[in-house]
Design an enzyme around this catalytic site. Structure first.
Site, PDB file in Angstrom:
ATOM      1  N   ASP B  36       0.817  -1.211   0.000  1.00 22.04           N
ATOM      2  CA  ASP B  36       0.000   0.000   0.000  1.00 22.04           C
ATOM      3  C   ASP B  36       0.854   1.266   0.000  1.00 22.04           C
ATOM      4  O   ASP B  36       0.333   2.359  -0.120  1.00 22.04           O
ATOM      5  CB  ASP B  36      -0.938   0.023   1.217  1.00 22.04           C
ATOM      6  N   ASP B 299      -3.402  33.921 -36.804  1.00 22.02           N
ATOM      7  CA  ASP B 299      -3.369  32.502 -36.434  1.00 22.02           C
ATOM      8  C   ASP B 299      -4.588  32.113 -35.633  1.00 22.02           C
ATOM      9  O   ASP B 299      -5.228  31.108 -35.878  1.00 22.02           O
ATOM     10  CB  ASP B 299      -2.141  32.222 -35.553  1.00 22.02           C
ATOM     11  N   GLY B 434      -4.078  25.931 -39.295  1.00 21.50           N
ATOM     12  CA  GLY B 434      -4.742  26.669 -40.363  1.00 21.50           C
ATOM     13  C   GLY B 434      -4.783  26.047 -41.740  1.00 21.50           C
ATOM     14  O   GLY B 434      -5.713  25.336 -42.085  1.00 21.50           O
ATOM     15  N   MET B 435      -3.749  26.284 -42.538  1.00 23.26           N
ATOM     16  CA  MET B 435      -3.756  25.854 -43.928  1.00 23.26           C
ATOM     17  C   MET B 435      -3.785  24.343 -44.027  1.00 23.26           C
ATOM     18  O   MET B 435      -4.477  23.761 -44.848  1.00 23.26           O
ATOM     19  CB  MET B 435      -2.507  26.390 -44.640  1.00 23.26           C
TER      20      MET B 435
END
Lengths: 465, 513
Positions: B36, B299, B434-435
């Site tokens: 434990d 962005d 993004g792109m």
């Protein structure tokens, strides 16, 4: 504190305040080994968090194990255990449909005296899936002994060896037992190998299937056929047991399984050293051969060949010292192999020492020490980690094999460490895998060779308080 | 009984041990069966701790069970007292040993008679509270113990420090980026001209706790741990506290304004001046932190209206939700927490910033929710990261339960102005960018699971006509190879040898079908 290294085997027992993993951790490797199983750990949040965290086996890939988490109502017996377990097992059957459900009892079920063994047969009938109960609790067992409790429980479920007449009817199932063999040899082996009068050999201990077949193959070279493994890859393929069956263990922590096989299933136990390291593997095969009255063929050459291949590693370890803090009960076998490699072992900590089951291994350890002219290491059962660290400070071993909790602090103090758990999970059995043991052992030593000139050995500040 | 595969928060004793081992020179004794004590492994491995974790297990085995544990526990406490001379020894049971219902308080009383250290029993119900609640409770218990002790010994000094000062409450071991956050908070307070009186529990000495009331106010950065202590200090000593998490530009400003309000209560009297932090907030927001500028940048525009799901502890999930919704214009489809005990607060914080709220500690519910919503990105715990992997949705990890990856060697705070940069990076990098995003949409994915040809070179039996070649050349380099392979794979499957523009788009259609 004086540190004596004696000539004979001495056993000491300390306080038992040591760190090791909970025995329920066996679930982590057994569920992978037994492919059609489902493990249900009946315990508290503490148990669940352990499996999830400390072992790093996050329950991500939806594995075939789960927790039956005991809540306040279960502890105070306000809920009916049977009904609760039934609910969960019905769910498991529906979701996964395993061939067997293995209930792992924990400390908590021990303390609240939950009668798992009493409930299992009844529930088994009701939901029509075998239920095996193993008490892998930390009150009685340490780390790897969890496997021992599971295998001992499964030994009861192995089919009984049939008499000759019954055998014919059962022929098909036996054939299936050899299904890992290619078809042609399967037929052949069935003819040349009959169970009726000759004795058969069953090996026990959970090993990855490749390692298991390597060991089977080594024995086959000596014309000994392994008729089954406990555990097998599938629960439905459990080996046949009976009074004409010899059994032999591959792991040092299986004393309870050995006893069960002998006393309850009337098998004959072959007490051999364990097949770890070329020396151990050879001794293991030799012992089995001697029982079957078979003269070994080319075994010595085989061992020699392996030692030859280990040469580069041996140069690294020779004369180096090692300290086992004690964790997985593989310590004696590993120490014996490392001594044979030319290392000096200061101390073998071990959670529990069954001197009868490990007798052959202990004898081999003694012989090895004599042969290598190295003083006998001290064997400390139930060690005290605090005391061990004090001793290590004095002895400054080249390597400490230790549980995970102490590895980083020891490294920070300039003592090289290797996790003992790695030996539990790595493939270390047999001739071919001896290299892997040394690969693990030498890794910190090799790392040091790389970092030697940097002067970074000690990475702690001198304590001010 | 509950069928459980995974849990977000650990058992109570982990919380207690995290607090105890965060203090310096405090030792914890666990009254527990073998195995434990894996807390030691977690701390040593995850935090890469150099020192031995000051936790010893007094092992309960069959033997001890039969005789009762008193002797062994008392013995282990006094032994540790002699060996390490800790200031304080904390005794804690685990779920298991707490069922034994032994009179641990009595053991503690006996042990403290023969020890130089103080000895206390962590007062926690192991079946009713989780790790975080227990940590909160234990911290309060330790603080209360030492303040009451100081009061009895008449050592309590209630006069404020000369300069404005603060206590930071709730930084502790195995916390999610806590060490980095702590450094960032120190810097923030220093910039504001506020001294740090004490940081607890991480690195604090219990012997100094009696000086806590000297601070002008308490700062509780995380709701999960420290609030109970702050409330106690407020009630007993009238110390104000600030529990606005300084995460994200907006909330940092809120937090600083609250600090200003607090220090301006006393500073005109004690220092004869008033603080004005507004210029600082403005300077940091607009020019030092890059996050405000990022929100404005082109962005971030691409992230507008994208769907996200947030899940984590109450503090982090609420803060991140607010950052995504208010500071970046991302649509939070669902936000949730596993801190069920803090549901009310959580709902109030996020209700206007998300479509739905999920309060659960069952990871399958979270998984189902994510599968249903199909967000563009997830911000969650390690579990959500995994769910995301299976569903092929990117995930940024923003909350505990901790993983070795949450202990980076480099500097990665979530709080303060540097934290805003880190969060902006995390958010931006989690979304498909993004792109790339547009092109993937057109040509069907990143996937390269199958090998199409053995060689990587392109001189094959397939010919591209001039139009398709031209079309291919229009596609930016970083996805061109992939699209070429996808198209060729499609052509081979359909026994086409001459690749035209039509084939290219048929391939694209085939992939998206």
């Amino acid at each position: 504190m004086s540190i004596k290294i004696s000539e004979t085997l001495t056993f000491e027992c300390e306080t038992g305040n040591y760190h090791t993993f909970c025995p329920i951790s066996c679930v982590a490797w057994l569920y992978q080994k037994i492919e059609d199983s489902f493990f249900l750990v009946v315990g508290t949040k503490t148990c669940g968090y352990f499996l999830q965290n400390a072992l790093g086996v996050m329950i991500f890939a939806e594995p075939r194990y789960a927790m039956a988490e005991l809540e306040e109502g279960d502890i105070s017996a306000q809920l009916n255990d049977y009904e609760e377990l039934k609910r969960l097992c019905v769910q498991i059957k529906k979701d996964r449909n395993p061939s067997v459900i293995i209930w792992i009892g924990t400390c908590t079920t021990e303390i609240i005296k939950m009668d798992l063994e009493g409930m299992a047969p009844k529930l088994e009938n009701e939901i029509e899936i075998p239920i095996v109960v193993a008490r892998a609790n930390g009150l009685d067992y340490a780390f790897t002994q969890g496997e021992d409790t599971v295998l001992a429980a499964m030994a009861h479920r192995c089919p009984e060896q049939k008499t000759e007449i019954e055998k014919k009817i059962d022929d098909k199932s036996i054939q299936e037992l050899f299904s890992f063999l290619p078809l042609k040899t399967k037929e052949k082996s069935n003819k040349s190998f009959t169970l009726k009068n000759t004795f058969s050999l069953v090996l026990f201990g959970s090993l990855p299937s490749t390692v298991a077949s390597q060991l089977s193959l080594e024995l086959k070279r000596q014309s000994i056929h392994v008729s089954g493994w406990l555990p097998a890859q599938r629960y439905t393929d459990l080996p046949i047991l009976g009074d004409k069956v010899y059994v032999c263990g591959v792991n040092p922590f299986l004393s309870r399984t050995a006893t069960t096989l002998m006393r309850r299933r009337k098998c004959k136990l072959i007490g051999a050293p364990f097949p770890i390291g070329p020396d151990g593997t050879r001794a293991w095969i030799e012992k089995i051969c001697s029982v079957f009255n078979i003269e070994t063929q080319g075994l010595e050459e085989r061992e020699q060949q392996v030692w030859e291949s280990l040469k580069n590693y041996l140069n690294l370890v020779r004369g180096k010292s090692v300290f086992f803090m004690g964790d997985n009960l593989l310590e004696i076998s590993l120490a014996r192999f490392l001594i044979r490699c030319g290392m000096i072992v200061y101390e073998i900590g071990i959670p529990y020492m069954d001197k009868r089951y490990q007798a052959a291994e202990l004898t081999l350890l003694q012989e090895t020490c004599k042969k290598m002219c190295i003083p006998m290491p001290r064997i400390v059962e139930k060690p005290d980690n605090y005391n061990q660290i004090q001793r290590m400070r004095e002895l400054q071993p080249d390597l400490a094999i230790t549980g995970m909790a102490h590895a980083n602090p020891l490294e920070a103090r300039g003592i090289n460490t290797k996790w003992s758990v790695e030996f539990t999970f790595a493939q270390i059995h047999g001739f071919t895998n001896a290299k892997d043991v040394l690969e693990l052992v030498t890794r910190p030593l090799r790392r040091n060779n790389n970092l030697e000139n940097l002067g970074w050995t000690n990475l702690i500040k001198i304590q001010k308080r | 009984m509950k069928l459980a595969y995974w849990m977000y928060a650990g058992p109570a004793h982990i919380g207690t041990l995290r607090v105890a081992s965060s203090f310096k020179n405090v030792h914890a004794i666990m009254h527990a069966p073998l195995g434990d004590d894996y807390f030691n492994v977690m701390r040593s491995m995850l935090e890469r701790e150099r020192d031995f974790t000051p936790v010893t297990a007094s092992i309960v085995d069959r033997h001890v069970l039969a005789r009762g544990s008193q002797e062994k526990v008392v013995d282990n406490i006094t032994k540790k007292d002699k060996q390490e001379h800790p200031d304080l020894i904390v005794l804690t049971p685990t779920c298991t040993s707490s069922i034994l219902q032994e009179d641990l308080q009595n053991f503690v009383n006996r042990a403290s008679m023969s020890s130089d250290s103080d000895v206390i029993l962590a007062d926690v119900n192991h079946y009713r509270v989780n790790e975080l609640q227990a940590a909160d409770r234990t911290l309060e218990q330790v603080v209360r113990y030492y303040l009451e002790k100081a009061h009895r010994q008449e050592k309590l000094n209630l006069s404020l420090t000369d300069k404005p000062s603060a206590n930071i409450i709730g930084i502790f071991t195995l916390g999610f980026h806590n060490q980095h956050d702590c450094r960032e908070l120190k810097r923030l307070l220093q910039d504001l001209g506020i001294m740090i009186n004490q940081i607890i529990p991480e690195g604090g000495f219990v012997e100094n706790l009696h000086e806590l009331p000297k601070a002008w106010f308490n700062l509780v950065p995380y709701r999960e741990v420290g609030l109970m202590t702050a409330l106690y200090l407020e009630k007993e000593f009238g110390m104000p506290y600030i529990s606005t998490t300084p995460m994200g530009i907006v909330d940092i400003a809120n937090c600083i304004r609250q600090i200003q309000k607090q220090v301006n209560i006393w500073s005109p009297i004690l220092l004869g001046k008033k603080f004005d932090f507004e210029p600082y907030i403005d300077e940091q927001t607009r020019f030092i932190s890059q996050a405000a500028w990022f929100s404005r940048s082109i962005d971030c525009q691409n992230l507008t209206g994208k769907k996200a799901v947030v899940f984590g502890d109450a503090t982090h999930a609420a803060s991140i939700t607010k950052i995504l919704a208010c500071e970046m214009g991302i649509r939070v489809s669902c936000t949730g927490t596993y801190c069920k005990h803090d549901e009310e607060w959580f709902r109030e914080q996020v209700q206007n910033f998300c479509d739905e709220i999920l309060i659960t500690d069952d990871h399958t519910e979270v998984g189902d929710m994510i599968a249903r919503i199909e967000p563009s990105a997830i911000f969650g715990t390690q579990m959500e990261r995994h769910i995301g992997k299976r569903l092929d949705i990117p995930c940024g990890v923003i909350s505990s339960p901790v993983h070795i990856q949450n202990f980076p060697l480099g500097y990665r705070p979530f709080l303060g102005y540097e934290g805003t940069n880190q969060i902006a990076d995390l958010v931006y990098n989690s979304f498909t960018l993004g792109m790339e995003d547009h092109l993937l949409e057109i040509f069907g994915g990143h996937d390269t699971k199958e090998v199409i040809t053995k060689s990587l070179s392109t001189d094959t039996d397939l010919t591209w006509n001039s139009e398709s070649q031209l079309e291919l050349n229009k596609i930016p380099g970083f996805v061109r190879g992939k699209i070429k392979r996808n198209t060729e794979k499609f052509a081979r499957q359909n026994n086409i040898t001459k690749i035209t523009v039509e084939v290219m788009y048929a391939a694209k259609e085939d992939l998206s079908a």
